[in-house]
Design a protein around this motif. Sequence first.
Motif, PDB file in Angstrom:
ATOM      1  N   VAL A  75     -28.423  59.735 -18.433  1.00 21.59           N
ATOM      2  CA  VAL A  75     -28.020  58.444 -17.877  1.00 21.59           C
ATOM      3  C   VAL A  75     -28.098  57.425 -19.002  1.00 21.59           C
ATOM      4  O   VAL A  75     -29.167  57.212 -19.573  1.00 21.59           O
ATOM      5  CB  VAL A  75     -28.925  58.017 -16.699  1.00 21.59           C
ATOM      6  CG1 VAL A  75     -28.487  56.653 -16.171  1.00 21.59           C
ATOM      7  CG2 VAL A  75     -28.880  59.048 -15.578  1.00 21.59           C
ATOM      8  N   ASP A  76     -26.959  56.831 -19.325  1.00 23.84           N
ATOM      9  CA  ASP A  76     -26.916  55.866 -20.424  1.00 23.84           C
ATOM     10  C   ASP A  76     -25.653  55.027 -20.293  1.00 23.84           C
ATOM     11  O   ASP A  76     -24.782  55.313 -19.461  1.00 23.84           O
ATOM     12  CB  ASP A  76     -26.929  56.593 -21.771  1.00 23.84           C
ATOM     13  CG  ASP A  76     -27.635  55.786 -22.856  1.00 23.84           C
ATOM     14  OD1 ASP A  76     -27.640  54.541 -22.746  1.00 23.84           O
ATOM     15  OD2 ASP A  76     -28.163  56.389 -23.791  1.00 23.84           O
ATOM     16  N   TYR A  77     -25.556  54.003 -21.117  1.00 22.73           N
ATOM     17  CA  TYR A  77     -24.365  53.162 -21.122  1.00 22.73           C
ATOM     18  C   TYR A  77     -23.168  53.953 -21.643  1.00 22.73           C
ATOM     19  O   TYR A  77     -23.308  54.847 -22.479  1.00 22.73           O
ATOM     20  CB  TYR A  77     -24.591  51.943 -22.012  1.00 22.73           C
ATOM     21  CG  TYR A  77     -25.639  50.994 -21.501  1.00 22.73           C
ATOM     22  CD1 TYR A  77     -25.348  50.066 -20.499  1.00 22.73           C
ATOM     23  CD2 TYR A  77     -26.934  51.008 -22.027  1.00 22.73           C
ATOM     24  CE1 TYR A  77     -26.316  49.185 -20.034  1.00 22.73           C
ATOM     25  CE2 TYR A  77     -27.904  50.130 -21.565  1.00 22.73           C
ATOM     26  CZ  TYR A  77     -27.592  49.220 -20.564  1.00 22.73           C
ATOM     27  OH  TYR A  77     -28.549  48.359 -20.102  1.00 22.73           O
ATOM     28  N   ASN A  78     -21.978  53.579 -21.180  1.00 29.67           N
ATOM     29  CA  ASN A  78     -20.762  54.264 -21.595  1.00 29.67           C
ATOM     30  C   ASN A  78     -20.569  54.217 -23.113  1.00 29.67           C
ATOM     31  O   ASN A  78     -20.142  55.185 -23.737  1.00 29.67           O
ATOM     32  CB  ASN A  78     -19.559  53.623 -20.892  1.00 29.67           C
ATOM     33  CG  ASN A  78     -18.268  54.364 -21.158  1.00 29.67           C
ATOM     34  OD1 ASN A  78     -18.272  55.576 -21.379  1.00 29.67           O
ATOM     35  ND2 ASN A  78     -17.159  53.656 -21.155  1.00 29.67           N
ATOM     36  N   ASP A  79     -20.923  53.080 -23.725  1.00 35.75           N
ATOM     37  CA  ASP A  79     -20.743  52.927 -25.171  1.00 35.75           C
ATOM     38  C   ASP A  79     -22.062  53.072 -25.921  1.00 35.75           C
ATOM     39  O   ASP A  79     -22.226  52.505 -27.015  1.00 35.75           O
ATOM     40  CB  ASP A  79     -20.104  51.580 -25.485  1.00 35.75           C
ATOM     41  CG  ASP A  79     -20.939  50.395 -24.981  1.00 35.75           C
ATOM     42  OD1 ASP A  79     -21.897  50.628 -24.218  1.00 35.75           O
ATOM     43  OD2 ASP A  79     -20.630  49.249 -25.356  1.00 35.75           O
ATOM     44  N   ALA A  80     -22.993  53.839 -25.380  1.00 33.14           N
ATOM     45  CA  ALA A  80     -24.331  53.977 -25.967  1.00 33.14           C
ATOM     46  C   ALA A  80     -24.285  54.479 -27.402  1.00 33.14           C
ATOM     47  O   ALA A  80     -25.064  54.032 -28.250  1.00 33.14           O
ATOM     48  CB  ALA A  80     -25.176  54.916 -25.113  1.00 33.14           C
ATOM     49  N   THR A  81     -23.387  55.415 -27.690  1.00 39.47           N
ATOM     50  CA  THR A  81     -23.298  55.988 -29.044  1.00 39.47           C
ATOM     51  C   THR A  81     -23.085  54.903 -30.089  1.00 39.47           C
ATOM     52  O   THR A  81     -23.730  54.885 -31.140  1.00 39.47           O
ATOM     53  CB  THR A  81     -22.146  57.003 -29.119  1.00 39.47           C
ATOM     54  OG1 THR A  81     -22.410  58.069 -28.203  1.00 39.47           O
ATOM     55  CG2 THR A  81     -22.003  57.583 -30.516  1.00 39.47           C
ATOM     56  N   TYR A  82     -22.195  53.972 -29.789  1.00 39.62           N
ATOM     57  CA  TYR A  82     -21.850  52.937 -30.757  1.00 39.62           C
ATOM     58  C   TYR A  82     -22.908  51.839 -30.818  1.00 39.62           C
ATOM     59  O   TYR A  82     -23.181  51.285 -31.886  1.00 39.62           O
ATOM     60  CB  TYR A  82     -20.463  52.375 -30.419  1.00 39.62           C
ATOM     61  CG  TYR A  82     -19.508  53.484 -30.051  1.00 39.62           C
ATOM     62  CD1 TYR A  82     -19.127  54.417 -31.008  1.00 39.62           C
ATOM     63  CD2 TYR A  82     -19.073  53.662 -28.746  1.00 39.62           C
ATOM     64  CE1 TYR A  82     -18.303  55.481 -30.684  1.00 39.62           C
ATOM     65  CE2 TYR A  82     -18.246  54.716 -28.409  1.00 39.62           C
ATOM     66  CZ  TYR A  82     -17.869  55.635 -29.376  1.00 39.62           C
ATOM     67  OH  TYR A  82     -17.070  56.689 -29.036  1.00 39.62           O
TER      68      TYR A  82
END
Length: 557
Positions: free
Chosen positions: A423-430
């Motif tokens: 569970v994380d933000y859609n743009d978590a990678t960036y």
Amino acid sequence: MKKANKKIWKKAAVWIVVFSLNFAGCQQKGKGQDVLETNTEDWKTAENSPYGKYPELVTYTLGQMSGANRSNLPPEDTYEDNAYTRYLKEMLNIQNKSIYLEREDRYDEYVKVLVEDHTLPDVLVVSDRETLHELVENNLVEDLTEVYETCASDRIKEMYNSYGGELLERGKFDGKLMALPETVIDHGPCLLWLRKDWMEELGLEEPKTLEEAFSIIEAFRENGMGTEKGEEPVGLVCDTALVGTTSTNYSVEPVFDKFGASPQMWIEDENGEIVYGSLTKETKLALEYLHELYERKILDQDFALRAQNNLRDLVVGGKCGAFFGLWWSPNDPLMDMYGQKEEAEWVPYYLTASSEKSVKRFATFRDNKYVVVRKGYEHPEIVMKILSVLFDYTRYEAKDAEEVNSYFALNVNPTARPLVINVDYNDATYKVTENIRKVLRGEKSVHALSAIEKSYYNACCNYLEGRNVTANDWAAYKSRISAVGLLVDGKYKPTKRVYLGDADSEIPRALQILERKTFIQIIMGKKPLSYFDEFVEMWYEQGGRSVTDNVREEVNK
């Protein structure tokens, strides 16, 4: 008379004892009631808050998916006793017990048996919507609507909202939240990974376009890079699937991106019609270009014969110098080369930014993971509390979760978690990369980083400063800074996707085989490019038309 008096005294003694006990009870009733009320209040708080600790140990049985190599857990840890479970026990007073354990490749079969036999553990992760429907229709799982509101932290709700309302809706049936969907963060496009040490040895400049990169690969092959006497050089390694509908390496997806093609996906064409992306003129143009690459021997001449593990062996064994892979390629497969082939220097290149077209793509939740709770389990809120602790508190608030967060840098597989979802933000990678880079540039304090960001930051610092550098440190820097940094600097933005409902959008196996066989034949020159049009007709005639109608009907709803 004496007997009568004796009886009277006996009765009096009994009444004195009863009165004394009652009096004592009255004296202690207030204290006992306070304890009872306090205990009840503790339970109430725990059952209605993300981080409230249960006053007594709460156990739950769990359907556990096991990963390869014990999920890369430290040697002393187990699925019942690791950094995750220890922290959850300390903070919430919960413990997973009587674990039903099954490895990843057999997990779905195992779940189907549990569902058919109605022998569910208290908490279970399911991997397909058909099974989820069966669970709901047979009234086997709990309604999580209320416990989501009370026990999911505000940040967890924010994470779900970053995908739009449709994601959480996929777990709802008749307006009730019956399952928690996994959030699948955007991983961005595939990058081209090249052996820079080979480029330097041959005096080649770094590529600025995809065509220049292919000329470099051609030079690798012509100069026999990575080969021993009698061996045939290998070009660009390529999986026979050609593209990946899920995150994968060894595809040639950037070639299709170059032509604005979206094979194996449902898209909206220029006329606003829903079509299967493998059937478009853009896909045909990409196949023509791939045939040219094959003729020039840039594309691995034996790609049609190789399995995924063979491709990995070619990369790790130093036999090839080019492959398309996602930003996490340093973790897998490149980390296995670290320390073994010191001279190998892999560098990522983002060469399709200018050619990526904005196409409306439709995503499906058919293969998503979902968390469910057995009907009748007295603590359905436990799953919300686990998510809130592991994906919010330990990452953003906790001061004592170093062991949990060290698992990121150690590359412990997510299957080690009690709930095998993310569970994380859609743009978590960036976001992670942007924040780490700000600290490295002195624009932000390290104390402002989340726990996961700090974990990667420390690994990156170890790599940059050269102090006891490990393979994990190298992989953290090469993936988080080098690879994702390219996407951030290249202004990459995730393609907007509209989610399909429960329409049967899955392509029948026979059509999948027809597509793969046709594409490989065209690339290898076994069939002319004109055969593509014949393939499209066959695809519709052999069942594709009905699948397309189903998808269009669902989207039109």
